[in-house]
Design a protein around this motif. Structure first.
Motif, mmCIF file in Angstrom:
data_model
loop_
_atom_site.group_PDB
_atom_site.id
_atom_site.type_symbol
_atom_site.label_atom_id
_atom_site.label_comp_id
_atom_site.label_asym_id
_atom_site.label_seq_id
_atom_site.Cartn_x
_atom_site.Cartn_y
_atom_site.Cartn_z
ATOM 1 N N GLU A 282 0.755 -1.146 0.034
ATOM 2 C CA GLU A 282 0.115 0.253 -0.045
ATOM 3 C C GLU A 282 1.051 1.328 0.006
ATOM 4 O O GLU A 282 1.953 1.329 0.583
ATOM 5 N N HIS A 283 0.439 2.240 -0.699
ATOM 6 C CA HIS A 283 1.064 3.542 -0.718
ATOM 7 C C HIS A 283 0.008 4.709 -0.214
ATOM 8 O O HIS A 283 -0.893 4.627 -0.755
ATOM 9 N N VAL A 284 0.623 5.380 0.491
ATOM 10 C CA VAL A 284 -0.276 6.623 1.138
ATOM 11 C C VAL A 284 -0.362 7.842 0.158
ATOM 12 O O VAL A 284 0.704 8.025 -0.859
ATOM 13 N N ASP A 285 -1.332 8.572 -0.073
ATOM 14 C CA ASP A 285 -1.571 9.406 -0.848
ATOM 15 C C ASP A 285 -1.717 10.872 0.225
ATOM 16 O O ASP A 285 -3.011 10.994 0.846
ATOM 17 N N LEU A 286 -0.537 11.556 0.693
ATOM 18 C CA LEU A 286 -0.680 12.349 1.666
ATOM 19 C C LEU A 286 -1.044 13.791 1.307
ATOM 20 O O LEU A 286 -0.781 14.324 0.014
ATOM 21 N N ASP A 287 -1.885 14.618 1.750
ATOM 22 C CA ASP A 287 -2.260 15.854 1.540
ATOM 23 C C ASP A 287 -2.622 16.427 3.147
ATOM 24 O O ASP A 287 -2.746 15.704 3.988
#
Length: 431
Positions: A282-287
Motif C-alpha cells: 500500500e502507498h499513502v496519498d498524503l495531503d
C-alpha cells in the motif's frame, strides 16, 4: 510508627550481565590474590625469620661460651643490655632461651637471650633491617602483581563477556523486530550456519529464534494466501447472487436475501482489503486537511447518532484522507455495533477519540490489539473492522490505541503525526 522505608534503587546498568560478570571476576580475583599473597608472605616471612633466628642463636651460643669462660663478650652482646625487650628478659630470667624481633636504636633487630648469673639475661642482637626490607618488598611485589593480574583478567573477561552480550543484544533486537511485525528479521548467527562449528548457548537461542520466526512467517503467509484466495473466489459468485437477488419479486424474502448478499459482499471486501494490507504494498496519498471538519463529515456519512466534540485549537494534518475516513468509519461503526449509546467522537488537536458507554473492549484486545475473526463469546462481527483500522493507521504512520474508560465504555484513540495549528505557517515535528 514511621513511614515505610524507601527501598534503595540501584542504577539500571547494575542489572546487566557485563556488570555482574565484572563484579564476579573482580571479587574472585581479589580473593585468589589475597589467598596467594597470604601464603607467599607467610612462607617467605617464616623462612626469613627462621634464618635470622638461627643466626642470632648461633651468636648467642658463642656469647654464652665467652661468658662462661670469663672472656670478653662478642660485639652486639651483653648482660641486661639497654633496649632488651621486657618479655624476652622475663623469659631468660625464668631459665629459658628465646628470640624476638624488636626495635633497637631506631632499627629492627633480632634479639636472642639466655639465662645468666643472678637472674640476669645474656643477650645478643643482629641487624634485621635487610630482612624487613626483603619482606616489605615482597609484600609490595605481591600487591602490584595482584593488581596487574586483576586488571588483565578484567580486560580479558570484559572482552569475552562483551562478545556474548553483544550477541544476546542482537538476538533481543531481532526478537523485538519480529514482535513488531517484521517477520523477515533473522539473527543469522554464524555458528548456526556452519554445522561443523560447535554451538554455544547463545547460538542455540539464536537458532531457535530464527526457526520460530521462519515457522511463524510460513504460517502467516499461508493464512494470508488463504484469506486472499477465499476473497477472490467469493467475489464472482457474490456478484451473480446480488444480481439475482435484485430480480426476485418484492417482499420480505427478497429483502432478506439482498441483506445477506450485501453482508457477504462487505465481508469479501474486508477480506480483500486485509489481503492487500498483508502484502505491504500500500502507498499513502498524503495531503493537508483540517481534521475537525473531516471527522464531522465521516460522522454524517456513517448515518449514526454520534456526538462530535471539538476540544482545543483546530489543526490541519498531513494524512491520507481516504484511509483516515476508513479508520474513523470503522471505529464509529464498531462503537455502535458493540457498545452502548451515547457514542462520542472528540477531536483534540491531532488526536481523535471515539468512545461508547458499553462494556468496554475485552482484555485480549487492550493487551495485544485487535485480532481478525476473534470476538468475545456471543459477540457479533468477525473482528475485521478494528483489524483494518489498526493496519490502515499503521500505513498512515498514525498511532491507534485501545483502552477502557475508568467509568465504563470502550475508548479508541487515534493520534496523527505531522500537524499544524491553523494560526501557524510551518508544521512542527510530529507529536
Amino acid at each position: 510508627m514511621g513511614g515505610r522505608r524507601r527501598r534503595l534503587r540501584l542504577p539500571a546498568w547494575t542489572a546487566t550481565l557485563t556488570w555482574k560478570s565484572a563484579v564476579f571476576i573482580t571479587v574472585m580475583c581479589c580473593l585468589l590474590a589475597a589467598l596467594l599473597g597470604v601464603l607467599v608472605h607467610t612462607a617467605v616471612t617464616r623462612q626469613t625469620v627462621g634464618h635470622a633466628r638461627e643466626k642470632a642463636l648461633s651468636r648467642l651460643t658463642d656469647a654464652s661460651r665467652a661468658y662462661e669462660a670469663g672472656e670478653a663478650l662478642p660485639l652486639r652482646s651483653g648482660v641486661d643490655p639497654p633496649g632488651l625487650p621486657g618479655p624476652l628478659r622475663a623469659l631468660a630470667a625464668s631459665g629459658r632461651r628465646g628470640t624476638m624481633v624488636a626495635g633497637h636504636l631506631g632499627r629492627p633487630a633480632m634479639w636472642a637471650a639466655a639465662p645468666a648469673d643472678g637472674g640476669r639475661a645474656l643477650s645478643v642482637w643482629t641487624d634485621y633491617s635487610q630482612s624487613a626490607r626483603t619482606i616489605n618488598g615482597l609484600d609490595g611485589a605481591i600487591i602490584g602483581s595482584s593488581l596487574l593480574a586483576i586488571g588483565a583478567t578484567l580486560l580479558v573477561g570484559a572482552f569475552a563477556v562483551t562478545r556474548v552480550t553483544r550477541r544476546l543484544h542482537q538476538t533481543a533486537r531481532v526478537a523485538r523486530r519480529i514482535g513488531a511485525g517484521d517477520l523477515d528479521a533473522r539473527v543469522n548467527d554464524p555458528r548456526t550456519g556452519d554445522p561443523a562449528r560447535r554451538q554455544d548457548e547463545v547460538a542455540v537461542v539464536a537458532g531457535a529464534l530464527d526457526t520460530m520466526a521462519s515457522a511463524l512467517q510460513r504460517k502467516l503467509q499461508a493464512e494470508q494466501r488463504f484469506t486472499a484466495d477465499v476473497a477472490h473466489e467469493l467475489r464472482t459468485p457474490l456478484t451473480g447472487l446480488s444480481a439475482a437477488a435484485e430480480l426476485l419479486p418484492p417482499g420480505r424474502p427478497s429483502e432478506l436475501v439482498q441483506d445477506r448478499a450485501r453482508a457477504l459482499r462487505a465481508l469479501t471486501e474486508d477480506l480483500l482489503e486485509i489481503s492487500r494490507l498483508d502484502a505491504r504494498t500500500e502507498h499513502v496519498d498524503l495531503d493537508v486537511h483540517e481534521l475537525a471538519p473531516l471527522a464531522a463529515r465521516v460522522v454524517r456519512a456513517s448515518g449514526t447518532d454520534t456526538e462530535v466534540v471539538v476540544a482545543g485549537e483546530p489543526v490541519r494534518v498531513e494524512t491520507d484522507k481516504r484511509r483516515l475516513e476508513r479508520v474513523l468509519g470503522n471505529l464509529i461503526s464498531n462503537a455502535h455495533r458493540h457498545g452502548t449509546p451515547p457514542v462520542v467522537l472528540t477531536v483534540d488537536g491531532p488526536v481523535v477519540t471515539v468512545r461508547d458507554h458499553g462494556d468496554g473492549f475485552p482484555d485480549y484486545l487492550t493487551a495485544g490489539g485487535p485480532q481478525r475473526f476473534r470476538t468475545e463469546a456471543g459477540g457479533k462481527g468477525h473482528g475485521l473492522g478494528l483489524t483494518i483500522a489498526a493496519r490502515q493507521a499503521e500505513v498512515m504512520g498514525a498511532a491507534l490505541s485501545f483502552g477502557n474508560a475508568p467509568d465504563g465504555g470502550a475508548v479508541a484513540r487515534l493520534t496523527l503525526p505531522h500537524y499544524v495549528r491553523l494560526d501557524e505557517e510551518e508544521p512542527p515535528a510530529g507529536p
